[in-house]
Design a protein around this motif. Structure first.
Motif, PDB file in Angstrom:
ATOM      1  N   HIS A  32      -2.804  -9.593 -10.065  1.00 38.19           N
ATOM      2  CA  HIS A  32      -1.430 -10.056 -10.280  1.00 38.19           C
ATOM      3  C   HIS A  32      -0.456  -9.282  -9.394  1.00 38.19           C
ATOM      4  O   HIS A  32       0.445  -9.876  -8.785  1.00 38.19           O
ATOM      5  N   ALA A  33      -0.635  -7.970  -9.288  1.00 37.34           N
ATOM      6  CA  ALA A  33       0.225  -7.154  -8.430  1.00 37.34           C
ATOM      7  C   ALA A  33       0.101  -7.598  -6.978  1.00 37.34           C
ATOM      8  O   ALA A  33       1.106  -7.703  -6.257  1.00 37.34           O
ATOM      9  N   HIS A  34      -1.117  -7.889  -6.535  1.00 37.24           N
ATOM     10  CA  HIS A  34      -1.326  -8.383  -5.171  1.00 37.24           C
ATOM     11  C   HIS A  34      -0.605  -9.720  -4.981  1.00 37.24           C
ATOM     12  O   HIS A  34       0.031  -9.957  -3.951  1.00 37.24           O
ATOM     13  N   PHE A  51       5.786  -1.452  -2.263  1.00 34.98           N
ATOM     14  CA  PHE A  51       4.547  -1.528  -3.035  1.00 34.98           C
ATOM     15  C   PHE A  51       4.875  -1.964  -4.454  1.00 34.98           C
ATOM     16  O   PHE A  51       6.032  -1.982  -4.859  1.00 34.98           O
ATOM     17  N   VAL A  52       3.848  -2.324  -5.196  1.00 35.12           N
ATOM     18  CA  VAL A  52       3.981  -2.596  -6.621  1.00 35.12           C
ATOM     19  C   VAL A  52       3.287  -1.445  -7.346  1.00 35.12           C
ATOM     20  O   VAL A  52       2.093  -1.202  -7.129  1.00 35.12           O
ATOM     21  N   ALA A  53       4.052  -0.717  -8.147  1.00 35.02           N
ATOM     22  CA  ALA A  53       3.506   0.386  -8.943  1.00 35.02           C
ATOM     23  C   ALA A  53       3.220  -0.153 -10.338  1.00 35.02           C
ATOM     24  O   ALA A  53       4.129  -0.603 -11.034  1.00 35.02           O
ATOM     25  N   VAL A  54       1.972  -0.127 -10.733  1.00 37.00           N
ATOM     26  CA  VAL A  54       1.561  -0.693 -12.012  1.00 37.00           C
ATOM     27  C   VAL A  54       1.304   0.448 -12.998  1.00 37.00           C
ATOM     28  O   VAL A  54       0.566   1.384 -12.701  1.00 37.00           O
ATOM     29  N   SER A  55       1.948   0.350 -14.145  1.00 35.76           N
ATOM     30  CA  SER A  55       1.771   1.374 -15.179  1.00 35.76           C
ATOM     31  C   SER A  55       1.412   0.714 -16.507  1.00 35.76           C
ATOM     32  O   SER A  55       1.585  -0.489 -16.685  1.00 35.76           O
ATOM     33  N   VAL A  65      -0.206  -1.149  -5.425  1.00 36.01           N
ATOM     34  CA  VAL A  65      -0.682  -2.180  -4.507  1.00 36.01           C
ATOM     35  C   VAL A  65       0.356  -2.283  -3.394  1.00 36.01           C
ATOM     36  O   VAL A  65       1.504  -2.652  -3.644  1.00 36.01           O
ATOM     37  N   PRO A  66      -0.026  -1.922  -2.152  1.00 30.09           N
ATOM     38  CA  PRO A  66       0.935  -1.923  -1.048  1.00 30.09           C
ATOM     39  C   PRO A  66       1.213  -3.324  -0.509  1.00 30.09           C
ATOM     40  O   PRO A  66       0.381  -4.228  -0.623  1.00 30.09           O
TER      41      PRO A  66
END
Length: 76
Positions: A32-34, A51-55, A65-66
């Motif tokens: 999903h982040a990609h 990027f997407v930082a997933v926590s 995810v860059p």
């Protein structure tokens, strides 16, 4: 099912996900982040700072995810 938060950093500017979404596992959340990076790719001017930082619910970073330059823009 675990809840994930997708905090987007685009061109060095961050947007915090206050709602989050449930996914069965890290692999599904990473996919999903990609997908988010693909949706926002036309707005990305600075891939080194995007990027997407997933926590998770605890607020700890699970993974990033860059954003990547489209193949047509990769220098030779």
């Amino acid at each position: 099912m675990p809840k994930y938060f997708f905090n987007v950093v685009l061109n060095g500017h961050s947007t915090v996900d206050g709602l989050g979404q449930q996914f069965p596992d890290d692999g599904a959340a990473r996919a999903h982040a990609h997908h988010l990076t693909i949706l926002l790719a036309d707005r990305c001017r600075d891939p080194a700072n995007s990027f997407v930082a997933v926590s998770g619910l605890d607020g700890r970073l699970a993974f990033k995810v860059p954003f990547r330059l489209p193949q047509s823009e990769v220098p030779n």
